[in-house]
Design a protein around this motif. Structure first.
Motif, short mmCIF file in Angstrom:
data_model
loop_
_atom_site.label_atom_id
_atom_site.label_comp_id
_atom_site.label_asym_id
_atom_site.label_seq_id
_atom_site.Cartn_x
_atom_site.Cartn_y
_atom_site.Cartn_z
N VAL A 183 42.54 -28.72 6.04
CA VAL A 183 43.45 -29.45 5.16
C VAL A 183 42.71 -29.95 3.93
CG1 VAL A 183 44.93 -31.47 4.99
CG2 VAL A 183 44.95 -30.10 7.06
N SER A 216 46.92 -27.82 -0.39
CA SER A 216 48.30 -27.41 -0.67
C SER A 216 48.92 -26.62 0.48
CB SER A 216 48.34 -26.55 -1.95
OG SER A 216 47.58 -25.38 -1.79
N ALA A 217 48.10 -26.13 1.42
CA ALA A 217 48.62 -25.34 2.54
C ALA A 217 49.25 -26.28 3.58
CB ALA A 217 47.51 -24.52 3.18
N LYS A 218 50.42 -25.87 4.07
CA LYS A 218 51.11 -26.70 5.06
C LYS A 218 50.53 -26.52 6.45
CE LYS A 218 55.51 -26.98 2.61
NZ LYS A 218 56.97 -26.75 2.67
N THR A 219 50.04 -25.35 6.75
CA THR A 219 49.46 -25.08 8.06
C THR A 219 48.52 -23.89 7.94
OG1 THR A 219 49.93 -24.64 10.40
CG2 THR A 219 51.33 -23.55 8.77
N HIS A 220 47.75 -23.66 8.99
CA HIS A 220 46.81 -22.54 8.99
C HIS A 220 47.55 -21.24 9.32
CE1 HIS A 220 47.04 -24.25 13.07
NE2 HIS A 220 46.95 -23.00 13.48
N GLU A 248 52.67 -25.08 15.71
CA GLU A 248 51.43 -24.51 15.19
C GLU A 248 50.59 -23.83 16.27
OE1 GLU A 248 49.21 -27.40 13.05
OE2 GLU A 248 50.87 -27.99 11.75
N HIS A 298 64.30 -22.08 -2.51
CA HIS A 298 63.73 -22.94 -1.47
C HIS A 298 64.02 -22.43 -0.06
CE1 HIS A 298 62.46 -26.05 -4.31
NE2 HIS A 298 63.58 -25.82 -4.96
N LYS A 356 57.24 -19.09 4.23
CA LYS A 356 57.09 -19.85 2.98
C LYS A 356 58.29 -19.54 2.10
CE LYS A 356 53.01 -20.55 1.50
NZ LYS A 356 51.64 -20.40 0.99
N GLU A 407 57.58 -22.09 -3.20
CA GLU A 407 56.20 -22.41 -2.82
C GLU A 407 55.25 -21.33 -3.29
OE1 GLU A 407 56.48 -24.98 1.26
OE2 GLU A 407 57.09 -22.90 1.41
N ASP A 416 52.13 -21.98 -5.61
CA ASP A 416 50.79 -21.57 -5.21
C ASP A 416 50.13 -20.70 -6.27
OD1 ASP A 416 51.11 -22.95 -2.88
OD2 ASP A 416 51.58 -21.20 -1.65
#
Length: 739
Positions: free
Chosen positions: A467, A472-476, A536, A663, A684, A688, A692
């Motif tokens: 993180v 800016s990434a919401k998850t891996h 996740e 969105h 995504k 986004e 990015d």
């Protein structure tokens, strides 16, 4: 549509209207990122139209249409040159045509309205001139006023005597470079309207701008092309002079930057209590907040400079240039940002102590910046303090995000020049398990030991650090935990006889410690997994080998040969996940196009490795009949049928798909009749993806990697040099025609 700005008034008040004309002009240029336009403003009486027809014969300046407050055109003759000319024209002292922009069709697509703040003059004539002074003149290089009568001359003097909008870069004021030309072009008698009769140069402009009075009234009987030839030569000369001055002061803005500065500046000014000045640096750096990690980076940089005996003023110039973005015009940098940032913030992978001393220079240090490469990976070595057992992280990066103040682990940062241990010493600390290996003391950090004492499986630390690296990434996309072997979970627990000695505090503590996550990596993984959200967990894999007998001691090297002969397999699910998620990703090639209530998106599926052809072959083996497909079932084509380069192995698959809204969450994956494995970065939304890729970042990306939009797709065998565009400039001196 030639109307640029306009003023609309109704019962609720007055509004300034931006029709989007300037943006339309910029989009009509051939290379707006590499073209640096000049703005020439022709104002005054009707003779300005005759001059425009003579100076710009290829432009249809008399085309019928809504006039508005001011109109703008792109010179057709210079549209494809390095320095195109944008010319605007209006009569700021006449209300004819003001408000006509309301007649434009499709006005809602581009028009932007800004209510004029209370307290501004409500007279239309005053509003006109105020908009001209604050919104147009700060960006004008040459201002040509066409006057014939004494009253017109006084109007010009009154306009120029009033405060003019200014530009600044931070706290530094940009000295105006505008040139003013007063053109006397009527056919009246000179003695009745002489320039010296009732006209004086505005006091506020003396010493700041060069004002030229051009009297061509005696040429009124000639053809317009010949009559306005002196004006043509004067304007070209002054444009060239201002270009040289702008380049010298590093104030040359490309068409894209000029459009962004002007448009954003207009919004800020209309909502500001002091609209007289625009801070260009604030607009250019908008959205790029100061990051705490930069402070430590600058401390390291200053230390490096001090050791090389470089002058301090050069250091400050170097840092200031680094803070500028790579999309600025050439010659605004003292270095190539990609090269320097790669050298400062990217490092190679480390090995264990024995491999380091055999393969890599044993003198290499953990925080060195002189031996980095652009292909290096981010590496964090987990250790723990011997004093209290707290987990500590030594890493070859700083990260862009913010770490928690009271985190369960400490991220070690050097504070002195001598706090830079050798890599092999840090690796030694990482494997210094109690009872097996001695701890090691590192200068500035104290005595450190095996990180497994606190985090034998650092899954939680890895998630936290990811993180920080990619805020800016919401998850891996994928988290792979690799173990060193585990004892069969089917084995029965050992029966122990009970008794005072066996059940006393010390034996119980020893048994609990040996079975705790700090000693059992597999147990540590499962306990860390308890704190990961369920959504996740599907992206987390554990790769370990289950052994039929208890694990050998850490120092039992006699078992190495026997264990090396064990058959080890990787699960098919993990292979497929790695092939799709770790190697393939998607980027937009164009802005989405809205049509019939939906958005059509064009982009490319790319491969993160240069050996893409080998990866594609593996994909076709693991995914028979593999093709790219969206989560909604839109087929995007076969994986092995791409648009890349067969020479160098560059992989690119052009795809297009539709979405209902920007969105809306979507995914692209490798699919077949019985499988769907998403590629990296999904799920995504398209919005986004735009964020990015910083598609709306007119002043370049913060990471200095891509400076233009849409992105350029070059294969590996293309020359890695900046494209030089050759332009044909019109000569400044024209051969005079015979009468």
């Amino acid at each position: 549509m030639a109307a640029w700005l306009d003023i609309l008034s109704n019962t609720t008040g007055s509004s300034l209207v931006d029709t989007g004309r300037f943006e339309e002009i910029v989009q009509g240029m051939s290379h707006p990122n590499s073209q640096y336009p000049s703005l020439v403003y022709f104002a005054g009486n009707g003779n300005r139209i005759k001059a425009l027809q003579a100076l710009f014969p290829h432009n249809n300046v008399t085309r019928k249409g809504p006039a508005g407050l001011i109109r703008a055109h792109l010179s057709t003759a210079t549209a494809h040159t390095e320095h195109p000319v944008i010319f605007a024209e209006s009569n700021p002292f006449s209300q004819a045509g003001v408000g006509d922009s309301c007649l434009l069709r499709w006005s809602g697509d581009r028009h932007r309205r800004y209510p004029l703040a209370l307290g501004e003059s409500q007279r239309l004539a005053d509003l006109q001139q105020e908009v001209i002074r604050h919104k147009i003149l700060p960006w004008t290089q040459v201002l040509c006023f066409f006057v014939d009568t004494v009253s017109e001359i006084r109007n010009v003097q009154q306009l120029l005597d009033a405060p003019i909008g200014t530009l600044s870069i931070g706290t530094s004021h940009i000295h105006s470079m505008m040139r003013v030309v007063i053109v006397l072009s009527g056919n009246s008698q000179p003695e009745a309207h002489d320039a010296d009769n009732g006209f004086e140069l505005p006091n506020a402009w003396l010493g700041q701008h060069r004002i030229t009075v051009l009297d061509i009234r005696d040429r009124s009987e000639l053809s317009p092309f010949i009559a306005f030839d002196p004006l043509r030569s004067l304007v070209l000369e002054q444009i060239q002079e201002i270009r040289s001055l702008q380049k010298e002061k590093c104030l040359s803005f490309s068409a894209v930057h000029l459009n962004a500065l002007w448009g954003r500046g207009l919004q800020l000014r209309m909502g500001s209590s002091s609209p007289a000045n625009l801070d260009c640096l604030m607009v250019a750096r908008e959205g790029y907040k100061r990051k705490p990690a930069m402070v430590s980076c600058f401390v390291e940089l200053k230390t490096q400079f001090a050791s090389s005996a470089c002058p301090e003023d050069e250091l400050y110039n170097f840092i200031a240039s680094a803070l500028l973005l790579d999309a600025y015009p050439p010659e605004m940098h003292l270095f190539e940002p990609n090269m320097v940032f790669n050298a400062l913030y990217r490092y190679d992978s480390e090995r264990l102590e024995d491999a380091l001393q055999r393969v890599i220079d044993p003198q290499r240090r953990m925080f060195d910046v002189t031996t980095t490469s652009s292909t290096g990976c981010r590496v964090a070595i987990i250790t723990s303090r011997t004093s209290d057992g707290k987990a500590c992280v030594l890493a070859n990066y700083r990260g862009m995000g913010q770490r928690e103040v009271n985190a369960a682990y400490e991220f070690l940062i050097p504070k002195m020049a001598d706090e830079n241990p050798h890599v092999w010493k840090v690796a030694h600390c990482s494997v210094a398990a109690p009872f097996f290996f001695r701890s090691k003391s590192l200068p500035g950090f104290g005595a450190l030991q095996d990180g497994g004492v606190r985090a034998n499986n650092p899954l939680a630390i890895a998630l936290k650090e990811s993180v920080v690296i990619w805020p800016s990434a919401k998850t891996h996309d994928l988290l792979l935990s690799v173990g060193t072997g585990s004892f069969s979970s089917a084995a029965k627990p050992i029966e122990r006889a009970s008794g005072i000695l066996q059940d006393s505090a010390i034996p119980r503590m020893i048994r609990a410690t040996m079975s705790s996550p700090c000693m059992d990596g597999e147990q540590g993984f499962h306990e860390a997994l308890n704190f990961v959200p369920d959504v996740e967990r599907s992206n987390i894999f554990r790769l370990n080998h289950e052994l039929p007998e208890p694990l050998p001691r850490l120092d039992d090297v006699s078992k190495l040969e026997e264990m090396s002969k064990m058959h080890f397999t990787v699960p098919t699910e993990l292979v497929r996940t790695i092939l799709a998620t770790a190697f393939f990703f998607f980027e937009l090639d164009e802005l989405p196009i809205k049509s019939q209530g939906a958005f059509f998106c064009k982009g490319s599926v790319l491969c993160s490795r240069s050996y893409s052809r080998d990866l594609v072959k593996l994909v076709m083996v693991e995914f028979p009949g593999a093709m790219f497909e969206t989560a909604r079932g839109q087929r995007l084509g076969d994986v092995d049928d791409d648009d890349g380069c067969r020479v160098c192995g560059y992989y690119r698959k052009k795809v297009g798909f539709s979405i209902n809204g920007l969105h809306e969450m979507t995914s692209i994956g490798i699919a077949g009749s019985s499988f769907f494995q998403r590629i990296g970065g999904f799920p995504k939304s398209v919005q986004e993806l735009l964020d990015d890729q910083q598609a709306n970042s007119h002043f370049g990306r913060a990471d200095h990697l891509v400076a233009s939009w849409p992105p350029k797709r070059n294969c590996y065998c293309s020359p890695r040099v900046k494209r030089h565009i050759k332009f044909l400039e019109p000569a400044l001196i024209y051969k005079k025609r015979r009468l």
